[in-house]
Design an enzyme around this catalytic site. Sequence first.
Site, mmCIF file in Angstrom:
data_model
loop_
_atom_site.group_PDB
_atom_site.id
_atom_site.type_symbol
_atom_site.label_atom_id
_atom_site.label_comp_id
_atom_site.label_asym_id
_atom_site.label_seq_id
_atom_site.Cartn_x
_atom_site.Cartn_y
_atom_site.Cartn_z
ATOM 1 N N ILE A 218 0.798 -0.937 -0.129
ATOM 2 C CA ILE A 218 0.045 0.009 -0.007
ATOM 3 C C ILE A 218 0.990 1.217 0.003
ATOM 4 O O ILE A 218 1.893 1.430 1.047
ATOM 5 C CB ILE A 218 -0.819 -0.097 1.362
ATOM 6 C CG1 ILE A 218 -1.854 -1.169 1.297
ATOM 7 C CG2 ILE A 218 -1.747 1.247 1.419
ATOM 8 C CD1 ILE A 218 -2.439 -1.458 2.763
ATOM 9 N N HIS A 219 0.876 2.128 -0.950
ATOM 10 C CA HIS A 219 1.549 3.370 -0.933
ATOM 11 C C HIS A 219 0.931 4.538 -1.645
ATOM 12 O O HIS A 219 1.437 5.666 -1.436
ATOM 13 C CB HIS A 219 3.271 2.850 -1.786
ATOM 14 C CG HIS A 219 3.060 2.984 -3.190
ATOM 15 N ND1 HIS A 219 2.419 1.832 -3.707
ATOM 16 C CD2 HIS A 219 3.248 4.015 -4.097
ATOM 17 C CE1 HIS A 219 2.531 2.277 -5.303
ATOM 18 N NE2 HIS A 219 2.796 3.471 -5.344
ATOM 19 N N ARG A 220 -0.050 4.399 -2.399
ATOM 20 C CA ARG A 220 -0.758 5.336 -2.932
ATOM 21 C C ARG A 220 -1.308 6.500 -1.937
ATOM 22 O O ARG A 220 -1.762 5.980 -0.890
ATOM 23 C CB ARG A 220 -2.061 5.042 -3.661
ATOM 24 C CG ARG A 220 -1.744 4.149 -4.806
ATOM 25 C CD ARG A 220 -1.301 4.709 -6.085
ATOM 26 N NE ARG A 220 -0.820 3.703 -7.030
ATOM 27 C CZ ARG A 220 -0.154 4.183 -8.147
ATOM 28 N NH1 ARG A 220 0.135 5.331 -8.351
ATOM 29 N NH2 ARG A 220 0.081 3.201 -9.018
#
Length: 379
Positions: A218-220
């Site tokens: 998860i990085h957005r």
Amino acid sequence: MMRLATIVGARPQFIKAAALSRAIGEHFNKRISEILVHTGQHFDHNMSQVFFDELEIEPPSYSLTTGAGTHGAQTAAMLAEVEKVLLYEKPDAVLVYGDTNSTLAGALAAAKLHMPLIHVEAGIRSFNKMMPEEINRVTCDHLSSILFTPSDAGVLNLQSEGLTMKNFQKASINNPVVYRCGDIMLDVSMHAAHKVSQMSLSQLGIAFVNEDFAVCTIHRDSNTDDEKRLHTLLETLCKLIENIKIDIVFPLHPRTAKSIGPSGLQKLKLIKGLHVTEPLSYFDMQLLLQHCKLVLTDSGGLQKEAYFSRKPVIVLRSETEWIELVDSGFATVCDADETRIIDAAKHYMKSPPAAWPALYGDGRAAHFICEKILAHLNS
Ligand code: UD1
């Protein structure tokens, strides 16, 4: 000899650059000379240098130190520094990859200097202009002289914006040419397959609790900068571990680690079956993809890499650019919706896709790209 400046800066671009640099080195070294420019967007060792080491990419000719910042400040700093390099080097053409702020900075710098721009991974659209990447890719496509798109969907998206597959002999910003070339990340994945097949999962030192595991990233900013969404996603990971008896390996991007915070991280690390790790190297990630049952991610690149490894994907966003993965049943868009995520995971665990047709070419995109660059831009 054509002098080609290639601009990289963020993790997925190092992977793509590895394929192109290798193709130039092995097959075009008498006709193309590459000037590799690193914008400095990603600077941690495990977000940048590790990819150069593992994928044997030559050190950049220029390593700029522009660092983090707001989107505007970061892009502006990179634009100013890249422009200086281009003014000094006077390359015959400039090539950018993907959709990051480094891509946009490189594209603007080239276009303003009237240098032909080449965009690798053109035509990809999420149709969500709230994503910084969508703004970057649309702008970049419309500044390019040669557009290399990985998929049929990319060709159609470009067509609908007036960028058609015309075949001008001399490509330019006013006479752009479009090619479908397959996905350059597949080149890298195929090249790495032998090495990865000789690695063993045990070398990652993860103490698995269940027999099967999933990989999650998860990085957005849409997920990390929204506290409620991030909380829901993390809760859902815990429920997945409980409900379907599956471990989850969770390599943490620095942005995500910051959003979760030190005390949140402490708590996550206590959850049995959840394995929080540092960002992983290319080979380590490929190794996990080879052995996992499922991928949960908001990354674009990882969706395709999962597919190359024949693993189904749960997309933790409200849409995806890689629509052919969804249409063919290899990916399901679940947003940050607990029920949808758990239902999709159960489905994929019970009935994984049986056949995996080639959606993104044959793994020779880099070679094709070099040939077409020489055909259209070598004066
Ligand atoms: C960028 C790209 C995204 C891509 C991703 C791959 C943009 C708009 N986004 O997102 O499309 O999927 O790279 O990873 O360009 N940070 C560090 N060390 C690093 C890099 C980042 O600490 O080496 C931290 C910084 O605090 C920075 C934050 O992470 O502010 C976000 O980094 P940034 O490069 O702005 O965007 P990404 O989220 O990595």
